[in-house]
Motif scaffolding. Structure first.
Motif, PDB file in Angstrom:
ATOM      1  N   SER A 131       6.564  14.274  -0.176  1.00  0.00           N
ATOM      2  CA  SER A 131       7.324  15.119   0.742  1.00  0.00           C
ATOM      3  C   SER A 131       6.452  16.029   1.595  1.00  0.00           C
ATOM      4  N   GLY A 132       5.156  16.087   1.337  1.00  0.00           N
ATOM      5  CA  GLY A 132       4.258  16.877   2.172  1.00  0.00           C
ATOM      6  C   GLY A 132       3.810  16.166   3.434  1.00  0.00           C
ATOM      7  N   LEU A 133       4.025  14.859   3.495  1.00  0.00           N
ATOM      8  CA  LEU A 133       3.671  14.107   4.712  1.00  0.00           C
ATOM      9  C   LEU A 133       4.544  14.565   5.861  1.00  0.00           C
ATOM     10  N   THR A 134       3.929  14.816   7.008  1.00  0.00           N
ATOM     11  CA  THR A 134       4.708  15.178   8.195  1.00  0.00           C
ATOM     12  C   THR A 134       4.786  14.026   9.185  1.00  0.00           C
ATOM     13  N   THR A 135       3.850  13.089   9.065  1.00  0.00           N
ATOM     14  CA  THR A 135       3.863  11.891   9.911  1.00  0.00           C
ATOM     15  C   THR A 135       3.657  10.672   9.031  1.00  0.00           C
ATOM     16  N   LEU A 136       4.102   9.540   9.529  1.00  0.00           N
ATOM     17  CA  LEU A 136       3.947   8.295   8.796  1.00  0.00           C
ATOM     18  C   LEU A 136       3.826   7.174   9.814  1.00  0.00           C
ATOM     19  N   SER A 137       2.733   6.431   9.739  1.00  0.00           N
ATOM     20  CA  SER A 137       2.542   5.323  10.679  1.00  0.00           C
ATOM     21  C   SER A 137       3.448   4.161  10.302  1.00  0.00           C
ATOM     22  N   ALA A 138       3.646   3.263  11.238  1.00  0.00           N
ATOM     23  CA  ALA A 138       4.475   2.085  10.985  1.00  0.00           C
ATOM     24  C   ALA A 138       3.850   1.223   9.894  1.00  0.00           C
ATOM     25  N   GLU A 139       2.524   1.120   9.890  1.00  0.00           N
ATOM     26  CA  GLU A 139       1.841   0.314   8.862  1.00  0.00           C
ATOM     27  C   GLU A 139       2.001   0.932   7.475  1.00  0.00           C
ATOM     28  N   SER A 140       1.844   2.256   7.369  1.00  0.00           N
ATOM     29  CA  SER A 140       2.057   2.925   6.075  1.00  0.00           C
ATOM     30  C   SER A 140       3.511   2.762   5.639  1.00  0.00           C
ATOM     31  N   ALA A 141       4.433   2.900   6.575  1.00  0.00           N
ATOM     32  CA  ALA A 141       5.853   2.717   6.266  1.00  0.00           C
ATOM     33  C   ALA A 141       6.113   1.300   5.769  1.00  0.00           C
ATOM     34  N   ARG A 142       5.470   0.312   6.399  1.00  0.00           N
ATOM     35  CA  ARG A 142       5.642  -1.083   5.986  1.00  0.00           C
ATOM     36  C   ARG A 142       5.209  -1.251   4.523  1.00  0.00           C
ATOM     37  N   GLU A 143       4.076  -0.652   4.162  1.00  0.00           N
ATOM     38  CA  GLU A 143       3.585  -0.753   2.785  1.00  0.00           C
ATOM     39  C   GLU A 143       4.517  -0.035   1.816  1.00  0.00           C
ATOM     40  N   LEU A 144       4.900   1.192   2.151  1.00  0.00           N
ATOM     41  CA  LEU A 144       5.748   1.976   1.257  1.00  0.00           C
ATOM     42  C   LEU A 144       7.152   1.395   1.144  1.00  0.00           C
ATOM     43  N   ALA A 145       7.602   0.697   2.178  1.00  0.00           N
ATOM     44  CA  ALA A 145       8.935   0.090   2.154  1.00  0.00           C
ATOM     45  C   ALA A 145       9.022  -1.059   1.148  1.00  0.00           C
ATOM     46  N   LYS A 146       7.889  -1.560   0.706  1.00  0.00           N
ATOM     47  CA  LYS A 146       7.873  -2.618  -0.306  1.00  0.00           C
ATOM     48  C   LYS A 146       8.270  -2.076  -1.674  1.00  0.00           C
ATOM     49  N   CYS A 147       8.285  -0.786  -1.794  1.00  0.00           N
ATOM     50  CA  CYS A 147       8.571  -0.129  -3.064  1.00  0.00           C
ATOM     51  C   CYS A 147      10.024  -0.313  -3.451  1.00  0.00           C
ATOM     52  N   ARG A 148      10.256  -0.496  -4.732  1.00  0.00           N
ATOM     53  CA  ARG A 148      11.614  -0.643  -5.241  1.00  0.00           C
ATOM     54  C   ARG A 148      12.123   0.654  -5.860  1.00  0.00           C
ATOM     55  N   GLY A 149      11.261   1.605  -6.113  1.00  0.00           N
ATOM     56  CA  GLY A 149      11.679   2.857  -6.731  1.00  0.00           C
ATOM     57  C   GLY A 149      12.135   3.865  -5.701  1.00  0.00           C
ATOM     58  N   ILE A 150      12.228   5.112  -6.134  1.00  0.00           N
ATOM     59  CA  ILE A 150      12.658   6.202  -5.262  1.00  0.00           C
ATOM     60  C   ILE A 150      11.433   6.751  -4.533  1.00  0.00           C
ATOM     61  N   LEU A 151      11.525   6.824  -3.220  1.00  0.00           N
ATOM     62  CA  LEU A 151      10.431   7.323  -2.393  1.00  0.00           C
ATOM     63  C   LEU A 151      10.915   8.565  -1.656  1.00  0.00           C
ATOM     64  N   GLU A 152      10.232   9.692  -1.871  1.00  0.00           N
ATOM     65  CA  GLU A 152      10.628  10.949  -1.226  1.00  0.00           C
ATOM     66  C   GLU A 152       9.687  11.260  -0.074  1.00  0.00           C
ATOM     67  N   LEU A 153      10.235  11.317   1.129  1.00  0.00           N
ATOM     68  CA  LEU A 153       9.479  11.561   2.356  1.00  0.00           C
ATOM     69  C   LEU A 153      10.159  12.633   3.207  1.00  0.00           C
ATOM     70  N   GLN A 154      10.695  13.670   2.590  1.00  0.00           N
ATOM     71  CA  GLN A 154      11.466  14.673   3.321  1.00  0.00           C
ATOM     72  C   GLN A 154      10.680  15.387   4.415  1.00  0.00           C
ATOM     73  N   GLY A 155       9.369  15.443   4.326  1.00  0.00           N
ATOM     74  CA  GLY A 155       8.579  16.199   5.296  1.00  0.00           C
ATOM     75  C   GLY A 155       8.294  15.475   6.600  1.00  0.00           C
ATOM     76  N   VAL A 156       8.544  14.170   6.658  1.00  0.00           N
ATOM     77  CA  VAL A 156       8.247  13.407   7.873  1.00  0.00           C
ATOM     78  C   VAL A 156       9.161  13.882   8.991  1.00  0.00           C
ATOM     79  N   ILE A 157       8.543  14.383  10.055  1.00  0.00           N
ATOM     80  CA  ILE A 157       9.267  14.944  11.196  1.00  0.00           C
ATOM     81  C   ILE A 157       9.371  13.889  12.291  1.00  0.00           C
TER      82      ILE A 157
END
Length: 191
Positions: free
Chosen positions: A154-180
């Motif tokens: 949740s401390g991330l404020t930005t997320l690239s499309a490539e990082s999002a692609r990798e993290l989207a493979k996750c099946r668990g709970i992913l918290e990214l509340q800080g991405v603006i």
């Protein structure tokens, strides 16, 4: 709950804490470093171990001992994590590993933490990480291969499309509340 206000902890003191009747939580409010021997003793404690001031870091040998602990481990006083230490923490089998003051992750560090399996409903918290290199995201994504796990970034404020692609493979709970204002591409990765 036990609170240890000592800046140095001996093996004898660690044995005393482990033998205490309260097996829910020990908070170390002034401990700035921990030896391999003391970590080995504390690993036998039944509850959560919380270190709030490990400003001198955590050596890989002490991390290897803490990896044997089955209760929660909170290392929120740790601001930097060596790849070797992360690799040892990746062997931790407890259900909760919090590293909320670590501010950045190298590819090697993320890969080590990505090996963390935890117990049932495992939780890896990295709230202090402000940016995530794409190849580091791939390492962390390995951790979230199980439905019952969670990863807090949740401390991330930005997320690239490539990082999002990798993290989207996750099946668990992913918290990214800080991405603006995530881009359309980033949002599309999670849909």
């Amino acid at each position: 709950m036990n609170i240890c206000r000592e800046s140095v902890l001996t093996e004898n003191e660690a044995h005393w804490l482990v033998a205490s009747k309260d097996q829910s939580f020990i908070g170390f409010t002034r401990l700035t470093s921990i030896s391999q021997e003391v970590a080995g003793v504390l690993a036998h404690y039944g509850g959560c171990l919380a270190f709030s001031r490990l400003v001198n870091g955590l050596c890989p040998a002490a991390a290897a001992e803490l990896a044997n602990h089955t209760g929660g481990v909170i290392l929120n006083g740790l601001t930097e994590l060596l790849p070797e230490t992360a690799a040892e923490l990746g062997n931790y089998k407890g259900r909760m590993l919090y590293l909320d003051e670590v501010t950045s992750l190298s590819v090697e560090t993320a890969g080590g933490l990505g090996r963390y399996l935890g117990g049932e409903e495992a939780s890896l918290s990295l709230k202090g990480v402000k940016s995530l290199p794409d190849n580091a995201a791939a390492g962390l994504a390995k951790y979230l291969g199980r439905v019952e796990s969670s990863l807090n970034l949740s401390g991330l404020t930005t997320l690239s499309a490539e990082s999002a692609r990798e993290l989207a493979k996750c099946r668990g709970i992913l918290e990214l509340q800080g991405v603006i204002r995530p881009s359309t591409k980033v949002l599309a990765m999670f849909m």
